[in-house]
Design a protein around this motif. Structure first.
Motif, PDB file in Angstrom:
ATOM      1  N   MET A   1       0.834  -1.206   0.000  1.00 20.76           N
ATOM      2  CA  MET A   1       0.000   0.000   0.000  1.00 20.76           C
ATOM      3  C   MET A   1       0.866   1.251   0.000  1.00 20.76           C
ATOM      4  SD  MET A   1      -2.964  -1.259   2.716  1.00 20.76           S
ATOM      5  CE  MET A   1      -3.894   0.290   2.820  1.00 20.76           C
ATOM      6  N   ARG A   2       1.939   1.221   0.797  1.00 16.98           N
ATOM      7  CA  ARG A   2       2.815   2.394   0.880  1.00 16.98           C
ATOM      8  C   ARG A   2       3.602   2.601  -0.415  1.00 16.98           C
ATOM      9  NH1 ARG A   2       7.063   0.657   3.990  1.00 16.98           N
ATOM     10  NH2 ARG A   2       8.495   0.787   2.241  1.00 16.98           N
ATOM     11  N   ASN A   3       4.171   1.510  -0.931  1.00 16.61           N
ATOM     12  CA  ASN A   3       5.045   1.623  -2.107  1.00 16.61           C
ATOM     13  C   ASN A   3       4.289   1.892  -3.398  1.00 16.61           C
ATOM     14  OD1 ASN A   3       7.476   1.325  -0.845  1.00 16.61           O
ATOM     15  ND2 ASN A   3       7.609  -0.899  -1.168  1.00 16.61           N
ATOM     16  N   GLU A   4       3.085   1.281  -3.521  1.00 10.11           N
ATOM     17  CA  GLU A   4       2.400   1.335  -4.811  1.00 10.11           C
ATOM     18  C   GLU A   4       1.080   2.085  -4.728  1.00 10.11           C
ATOM     19  OE1 GLU A   4       2.261  -2.660  -6.426  1.00 10.11           O
ATOM     20  OE2 GLU A   4       4.234  -3.114  -5.570  1.00 10.11           O
ATOM     21  N   GLY A   5       0.730   2.569  -3.553  1.00 12.49           N
ATOM     22  CA  GLY A   5      -0.537   3.270  -3.417  1.00 12.49           C
ATOM     23  C   GLY A   5      -1.743   2.372  -3.599  1.00 12.49           C
ATOM     24  N   SER A   6      -1.545   1.047  -3.492  1.00  7.36           N
ATOM     25  CA  SER A   6      -2.665   0.109  -3.650  1.00  7.36           C
ATOM     26  C   SER A   6      -3.659   0.289  -2.515  1.00  7.36           C
ATOM     27  CB  SER A   6      -2.179  -1.346  -3.596  1.00  7.36           C
ATOM     28  OG  SER A   6      -1.003  -1.518  -4.323  1.00  7.36           O
TER      29      SER A   6
END
Lengths: 328, 328
Positions: free
Chosen positions: B168-173
């Motif tokens: 979620m943090r790295n890819e904004g998922s």
């Protein structure tokens, strides 16, 4: 209750730490092992020095007083330097004593010989405190080895270097200023050359190499670079790019079965386990066949961390030799 | 050469990992322990399923085949859920078998009872694989306890949650997208509720609590919050400020001698050891009286890491019970 008699060689920071923990934890040790542990003799340089905290213990400056005491089961050694420590421990093993050492300089060179000698005499050698202070890396690798295979070990093994690098990065101090601060805080010796030239980290790496791979590389073939030529602006620039300089010791077995070791400053990225190891902490990464990668981080030195590592060795020896230690 | 006979209950990822390591490391184990370790029986759900890699082993779906086999010394258990695992292990202990379990759900609840039962029957219980996968936290805390005192334990104990937060943090998922990816990669179960609600981390924390403090807090008094309500924008904002959300389980004894536990998301700064624990890794910080703070980081799950943790338990049992294991 059966009693285990121990001697302590050297009463500097680490030796005193062992003594204190044995006193403070006397009841707990009794409860958990079934033995009382009694310090009967301490070898010091100056036996005239006042030591008000010590009672009922022989204070001597002659190792023969310890060697000729037939009641001693275990010898703790916390002297600095190769000799006379090696000779003392060799004599103690020959007499059938278990030994527990914190002496990295001696053990890097003479560890393999002491281990063989101890095996022959059926006694144990504890050396947890030689490497990475309170981080239980020796026990952890020993446990891993029986059912797994170590491929590589990397470590931040010198707390003084790491403290200096941290201060240079955070405060823009010069190497000299940071070193002076380390000395004032008691993290660096009056002669800090072993720490800042990388020799101390190199020796600990050799101890890990013997343990994990059963061999050491040719000492001359390991490049050893210290932190003494790094400049504060370089550290600060790296930090802006989310990198940090760490002093890393690294050993592995390459594809041709040859040992490869390096010791020196390395740029470490933000997602690496070494990135946020600041101050006098140590850290070790062990890569194995089955487990993958395991990281241990903890205090690299200090009276209680190093003392507590030696007490952990003591407990291990008691568990392994319980039957033999009960006095006849 | 004397032989140790073992049974494996459950042949999912972990059970198969144990079997494979025992086959692959057969010679090394022989050399290091002096025993051959033979898998004689495997308990499966569907015994008709083809398992071409297994030879010379009884495959059964009836636990009585294992219980009634008097040659079995050690039972590995890698089933999921409280029952029938608890009953099986209880029966095995009653028969005098050592047990080694990876079953955290069962062990969080019934661990204390199994340990007492095992002490009474003079057999050992290995549970390294129940908590933090391949990270040897159980052995490390056990070793520390005899000569030191644990004050607090904090951990990233659920790899699935940590993988989801990292993505979620790295890819904004979104949480849902990240969870789906974790499921596709095999990191999350079809029913991931135990992971994402924090229940799995809570159970592991209770296992650590029993080990380190000899007691668990009242389960109802521990607030347990999962990661299932966190939003990607919050994670990204935190990251810009050099903070990261981690799912942290925390247990300590407060000044009044009362257990205090919490499980939930926490904001972690850049200099904290949990900052760069990404993906499915686990990490545990143990604070003790003498050692200070010790951090362990490693793979939180997987066939080989969990299998290798169970083999480490096996080796420990062999060393402790060498004399008894030699067949009469």
């Amino acid at each position: 209750m059966p009693s285990i008699k121990v001697a302590i060689l050297g009463f500097g920071t680490v030796g005193e730490g062992v003594y204190r923990i044995l006193q403070e934890k006397r009841e707990e040790l009794k409860k958990s092992t079934g033995f009382t542990v009694d310090v009967v003799s301490i070898l010091v340089k100056d036996k005239m020095k006042k030591r008000t905290s010590i009672t009922d213990v022989q204070i001597t400056d002659d190792f023969r007083d310890i060697l000729n005491n037939p009641t001693i089961d275990i010898v703790f050694e916390a002297i600095v330097g190769e000799e006379p420590a090696y000779t003392y421990l060799s004599d103690a093993i020959e007499k059938g004593c278990h030994i527990i050492t914190a002496n990295k300089k001696m053990f890097a060179k003479h560890g393999p010989a002491l281990m063989k000698h101890a095996e022959f005499r059926n006694v144990q050698v504890g050396f947890e405190a030689t490497t990475a202070g309170g981080v239980p890396i020796i026990r952890t690798v020993t446990n891993l080895l029986a059912g797994d295979r170590v491929k590589r070990i990397q470590g931040i093994l010198n707390g003084t270097s790491n403290f200096i690098l941290t201060k240079m990065r955070n405060e823009g101090s010069s190497f000299k200023e940071a070193l002076l601060d380390a000395q004032q805080k008691g993290f660096a010796e009056a002669d800090p050359s072993d720490d800042v030239t990388g020799m101390d980290a190199f020796r600990k790496l050799m101890i890990l190499s013997s343990l994990a791979f059963g061999q050491q590389p040719d000492w001359d073939e390991v490049p050893v670079i210290g932190i003494d030529h790094l400049q504060a602006p370089d550290l600060i620039d790296a930090s802006k790019e989310d990198y940090r300089y760490r002093h890393v010791a690294d050993i592995r077995l390459n594809e041709n079965g040859k040992m490869q070791g390096t010791v020196g400053p390395a740029l470490i990225g933000v997602n690496h386990p070494f990135f946020n190891i600041d101050g006098v902490d140590n850290a070790v990464i062990v890569e194995t066949e089955y487990l993958g990668s395991l990281t241990l981080i903890g205090p690299g030195a200090g009276m209680y961390p190093s003392g507590s590592a030696m007490i952990a060795d003591l407990l291990h020896i008691i568990r392994q030799h319980e039957a033999v230690l009960i006095p006849n």
